[in-house]
Design an enzyme around this catalytic site. Structure first.
Site, PDB file in Angstrom:
ATOM      1  N   ASP A  16      -7.493   5.958   5.393  1.00  0.00           N
ATOM      2  CA  ASP A  16      -7.394   4.777   6.150  1.00  0.00           C
ATOM      3  C   ASP A  16      -8.693   4.342   7.014  1.00  0.00           C
ATOM      4  OD1 ASP A  16      -4.102   4.700   6.802  1.00  0.00           O
ATOM      5  OD2 ASP A  16      -5.180   3.829   5.197  1.00  0.00           O
ATOM      6  N   HIS A  48       1.735   3.819   7.062  1.00  0.00           N
ATOM      7  CA  HIS A  48       0.993   5.023   6.047  1.00  0.00           C
ATOM      8  C   HIS A  48       1.512   6.234   6.314  1.00  0.00           C
ATOM      9  CE1 HIS A  48      -2.678   1.877   4.866  1.00  0.00           C
ATOM     10  NE2 HIS A  48      -1.201   1.610   4.182  1.00  0.00           N
ATOM     11  N   SER A  93       0.822  -1.160   0.068  1.00  0.00           N
ATOM     12  CA  SER A  93      -0.112   0.031  -0.094  1.00  0.00           C
ATOM     13  C   SER A  93       0.703   1.332  -0.218  1.00  0.00           C
ATOM     14  CB  SER A  93      -0.959  -0.026   1.277  1.00  0.00           C
ATOM     15  OG  SER A  93      -0.218   0.053   2.429  1.00  0.00           O
TER      16      SER A  93
END
Lengths: 180, 179
Positions: A123, A96, A57
């Site tokens: 998210d 992230h 990701s």
């Protein structure tokens, strides 16, 4: 194969002193590993100073199998930083990027929203149901450095545990077979 | 630590000894390599960058159903970060943030637009772009608010430390009424 026979012979003709030396050497290896790990935890200020990237990701920046070095301090969390965080119901931490920050300096509280670079949406789908923001206590560290590919060893050992046992067995055999 | 002289003098398991020495040597070399590659270039030579970002058009300014203010902007972004690229740069992550202060939150910072740059040629560009992410406030404090646009960039090397830089660019005042 003679080497294996030799090590089996040495196990058979064992003396107490030899066994004790072996145990101490083993203990030294274990404790020095622990010292290095705890030392890293201290320097980085984070409960896990090194993490392996498990998903795609964050590509193309971080690929699966890369290692990230984390660091945590009291500096405020800012947008653009790559953070590693834990969500309440998930075991595995997520790496992230922070895209939104809303901070209240007086109370020290901060609301953070993250998103994977390679993901389309933010998210919120990954957070606990009903959770819209991350708080400081969710965040384990900021990524400050990175090593490519080295994390594949961990991924392979995690997904095929038999390899882990094979390696530990081989190391034990090497340890026992060294005569001194 | 393995005493390498023992490899030659005492009866040591040869394979064990050689393997140990090899692992020792490669880890030391690896660490040396890592340290020298991570050495920041900024100390040696500071690159000259030219970045600029400003609001070119306010598309929409309204209050959402849940009570939060929402703003959509068009941005004029021009960036020349080609001097930051060197042999060990893997990519740059460039992003434009809007920063502002409200009575409820002492500091708000949201990314409006971002892009990853992989090579020197694409590090120089000028575009008009609609914001990738809407500016959404926690609450409705944006009427008449002045927001500051900042261009930030992260330098990510092929291996080693990442560094962050930014440059404050322009201010934009939101109108006193929704549009």
């Amino acid at each position: 194969m003679k080497w294996i026979r030799e090590s089996l012979d040495s196990i058979r003709s064992v003396k107490i002193r030899h066994v004790l030396t072996l145990l101490i050497r083993f203990g030294l290896i274990v404790t020095s590993t622990l010292i290095i790990w705890k030392g890293l935890m201290c320097i980085s200020g984070s409960a896990s100073p090194i993490v392996v990237v498990l998903s795609g990701s964050m590509e193309p920046g971080f690929k699966r199998g890369d290692i990230l070095f984390l660091h945590m301090n009291d500096n405020p969390i800012r947008a653009g930083e790559i953070v590693v965080f834990n969500v309440d119901e998930r075991e595995i931490p997520i790496v992230h990027r922070v895209i939104k920050v809303h901070e209240r300096e007086e109370t020290g509280e901060v609301d953070v929203l993250t998103k994977g670079d390679n993901n389309f949406g933010d998210d919120r789908l990954l957070y606990a149901p009903g959770q819209l923001w991350l708080q400081k206590h969710h965040i384990m560290g900021r990524a400050i450095g990175f090593l490519p590919y080295v994390g594949w060893a961990t991924i392979i050992m995690f997904e095929k545990p038999i390899i882990k046992y094979v390696i530990i067995g081989a190391l034990a055999l090497l340890l026992i077979s060294s005569k001194e | 630590m393995i005493d390498h002289r023992l490899c030659f003098t005492m009866t040591y398991s040869n394979l064990h000894c050689r393997l140990g020495t090899l692992v020792n040597l490669t880890s030391i070399l690896f660490i040396l390599l890592f340290v020298t590659v991570s050495f920041p270039d900024a100390i040696i030579r500071s690159p000259s960058v030219d970045v600029h970002a400003e609001v070119s058009k306010l598309n929409r300014f309204r209050k959402r159903l849940n009570g939060n203010d929402e703003v959509s902007l068009n941005l004029n972004i021009s960036v020349d970060l080609s001097s930051v690229f060197n042999w060990k740069t893997k990519q740059l992550f460039v992003f434009v943030t809007a920063e502002y202060k409200t009575l409820q939150n002492s500091f708000n910072q949201v990314i409006l637009w971002d892009r990853t740059i992989h090579d020197r040629d694409s590090a120089k560009f000028e575009i008009y772009a609609k914001n990738k992410y809407l500016l959404i406030d926690q609450g409705c404090h944006l009427l008449g608010k002045e927001i500051q646009l900042v261009v930030n960039w992260y330098v990510m090397h092929k291996t080693g430390w990442m560094s962050r830089h930014n440059k404050s660019m322009s201010y934009f005042e939101l109108p006193q009424v929704y549009i």
